[in-house]
Design an enzyme around this catalytic site. Sequence first.
Site, PDB file in Angstrom:
ATOM      1  N   TYR A 136       0.727  -1.516  -0.185  1.00 24.64           N
ATOM      2  CA  TYR A 136      -0.366  -0.176  -0.039  1.00 24.64           C
ATOM      3  C   TYR A 136       0.842   1.203  -0.213  1.00 24.64           C
ATOM      4  O   TYR A 136       2.003   1.365  -0.207  1.00 24.64           O
ATOM      5  CB  TYR A 136      -0.914  -0.391   1.625  1.00 24.64           C
ATOM      6  N   ARG A 189      -7.651  10.397  -9.681  1.00 24.11           N
ATOM      7  CA  ARG A 189      -6.408  11.049  -8.988  1.00 24.11           C
ATOM      8  C   ARG A 189      -5.908  10.355  -7.613  1.00 24.11           C
ATOM      9  O   ARG A 189      -6.490   9.648  -6.822  1.00 24.11           O
ATOM     10  CB  ARG A 189      -7.643  11.672  -7.953  1.00 24.11           C
ATOM     11  N   LYS A 207      -5.676  -2.471  -1.955  1.00 25.60           N
ATOM     12  CA  LYS A 207      -6.578  -2.416  -1.221  1.00 25.60           C
ATOM     13  C   LYS A 207      -8.151  -3.944  -0.696  1.00 25.60           C
ATOM     14  O   LYS A 207      -7.653  -3.753   0.370  1.00 25.60           O
ATOM     15  CB  LYS A 207      -7.584  -1.853  -1.274  1.00 25.60           C
ATOM     16  N   GLU A 279     -13.060   4.202  -5.094  1.00 24.72           N
ATOM     17  CA  GLU A 279     -11.283   4.345  -5.168  1.00 24.72           C
ATOM     18  C   GLU A 279     -11.012   5.492  -5.602  1.00 24.72           C
ATOM     19  O   GLU A 279     -11.253   4.916  -7.400  1.00 24.72           O
ATOM     20  CB  GLU A 279     -10.606   3.849  -4.678  1.00 24.72           C
ATOM     21  N   ASP A 280     -10.533   6.824  -5.094  1.00 27.06           N
ATOM     22  CA  ASP A 280      -9.383   7.486  -6.213  1.00 27.06           C
ATOM     23  C   ASP A 280      -9.941   7.728  -7.305  1.00 27.06           C
ATOM     24  O   ASP A 280      -9.955   7.646  -8.285  1.00 27.06           O
ATOM     25  CB  ASP A 280      -8.200   6.745  -6.702  1.00 27.06           C
ATOM     26  N   ASP A 302     -13.588   5.554   0.259  1.00 25.48           N
ATOM     27  CA  ASP A 302     -12.886   5.315   0.907  1.00 25.48           C
ATOM     28  C   ASP A 302     -11.786   6.826   1.262  1.00 25.48           C
ATOM     29  O   ASP A 302     -12.132   6.979   2.278  1.00 25.48           O
ATOM     30  CB  ASP A 302     -12.168   3.833   1.106  1.00 25.48           C
ATOM     31  N   ASP A 303     -11.818   7.642   0.430  1.00 27.47           N
ATOM     32  CA  ASP A 303     -11.228   8.698   0.097  1.00 27.47           C
ATOM     33  C   ASP A 303     -11.958   9.996   1.052  1.00 27.47           C
ATOM     34  O   ASP A 303     -11.341  11.024   1.535  1.00 27.47           O
ATOM     35  CB  ASP A 303     -10.882   9.037  -1.559  1.00 27.47           C
ATOM     36  N   ASN A 444      -0.594  11.805   0.879  1.00 25.78           N
ATOM     37  CA  ASN A 444      -0.561  10.596   0.178  1.00 25.78           C
ATOM     38  C   ASN A 444       0.491  10.922  -1.238  1.00 25.78           C
ATOM     39  O   ASN A 444      -0.202  11.158  -1.557  1.00 25.78           O
ATOM     40  CB  ASN A 444      -1.040   9.333   0.850  1.00 25.78           C
ATOM     41  N   ASN A 488      -4.242   6.031   9.053  1.00 25.59           N
ATOM     42  CA  ASN A 488      -4.247   4.335   7.645  1.00 25.59           C
ATOM     43  C   ASN A 488      -5.228   4.664   7.711  1.00 25.59           C
ATOM     44  O   ASN A 488      -5.915   3.892   8.554  1.00 25.59           O
ATOM     45  CB  ASN A 488      -3.506   3.714   7.842  1.00 25.59           C
TER      46      ASN A 488
END
Length: 588
Positions: A136, A189, A207, A279-280, A302-303, A444, A488
């Site tokens: 990760y 992203r 993930k 995600e992202d 999650d973001d 991150n 995290n």
Amino acid sequence: MGSTPAELPCEDVADNRSGVGGGISDVYGEDSATLDQLVTPWVTSVASGYSLMRDPRYNKGLAFTDKERDAHYLTGLLPPVVLSQDVQERKLMHNLRQYTVPLQRYMALMDLQERNERLFYKLLIDNVEELLPVVYTPTVGEACQKYGSIFRKPQGLYISLKEKGKILEVLKNWPQRGIQVIVVTDGERILGLGDLGCQGMGIPVGKLSLYTALGGIRPSACLPITIDVGTNNEKLLNDEFYIGLKQRRATGQEYADFLHEFMCAVKQNYGEKVLVQFEDFANHNAFDLLSKYSSSHLVFNDDIQGTASVVLAGLIAAQKVLGKTLADHTFLFLGAGEAGTGIAELIALKISKETGAPINETRKKIWLVDSKGLIVSSRKESLQHFKQPWAHEHEPVKNLIGAVNAIKPTVLIGTSGVGQTFTKEVVEAMATNNEKPLILALSNPTSQAECTAEQAYTWTKGRAIFGSGSPFDPVEYDGKTYLPGQANNCYIFPGLGLGLIMSGAIRVRDDMLLAASEALAAQVTEEHFANGLIYPPFSNIREISANIAASVAAKTYDLGLASNLPRAKDLVKFAESSMYSPVYRNYR
């Protein structure tokens, strides 16, 4: 006028007859069997010989016993020695530690996952603190940047614009049917690295590895997906090794229709209870997708939500050190995107529940700075919709140091994706205004962190309570060792996912995220506080995940959103017993 497909609910465009009920059934008794019971290595027929060694679910390498080698036609295909799984693990960890380049470790681990699934997860579970930064952040970021060059064998499912109109058929190409968790990205992203297009697949793969290792979700129930709608990254468009569509990103209605077809196909193929984790995605799409599908699907970003939950847990835990409540603080964020506004909203909700004050009032304790300066009411008309709740009455302030001096926050949180923005002047101002300034540099990977742990402790003369998104080594200052906390998301999403699955949840609600935060904060002990930690060590992560899962499941039952009935009497024990074990099984 008829509605466009994007406006129709999924039930109107999907044939429900072919849907399944979600969840996963243990068809062959593989997971319900005790460790001393024999199981049969089924594929479409009983795997044996060369095919058995090439199947990562069943391959044990040199750990096949003499009896298993005789029974499954492996004699002669392996050297004569028989090794235990523990010996294999020690050998592999020794080999991994020889690599000096983190990306080489990442590639070695991905190779192991492709050839011996159980050994990969045992390695990861037993050495989580050492290997988490490899599978990760920060290493996965570099892996995504170079994914085209290091690409060897496809992992997960790639759904591109070329498959428009037949996404359901593509989903059916995936060999596993009982999927419980999907992690999906469109690669726009990736961490703080920007648009990596199709190469963002490293994120869903990573993930879901952690869903299994940390949350105990069975690997066969996990599906990583990359939605390829093109990329606006010129470097990738001109890269001969790029593995995705070489066209600019689809936007607007074309994008919305494609994602709607995907969400409907997922629900039709896997049922109501499959968890879809976004995600992202870029800010504008992330908020829209979560808003659009949270009432019809089991979805989680999650973001936005995972980051918010883990940060809130750290803030709750820190109050035990500070002797305050959340309502006593003034919060200042650098960054007003998915993570920043998501964290801010969950903090405001928590304060509202603690004090009984309306959320519109509790938001006033939280201030955000974006690229144009402090978000204030005079800017409201020009702000994106997700920033508008944070536009408070104040004169304009153009930069972060000005905001720190004007607002005098007790908590400074960085979600900007831009490294070294918590300058010495900013951190010293925080130390001037607060005896114990709480500073969270969350961006991150490590290179994008707003400041380092060493800078935070040095510039505050050791008084800061510090947390970061990516890991930092312990810091020696004035004869004392400080252990930086890592906010995290891995603390939250594996346990949250397990709790949703074991309760048979049909929707995700903010109260479940609050329950996860409170459960994580409760795992922080006085000993951890003495070392400056506001998060528990990752070495106990499965125990932590079980407690979070139990709290999330309990809240799901309380809200009437659980479908797995009756409710287990001891949800922590039920969570622990539900977890996947990577220990080798004995074959008939």
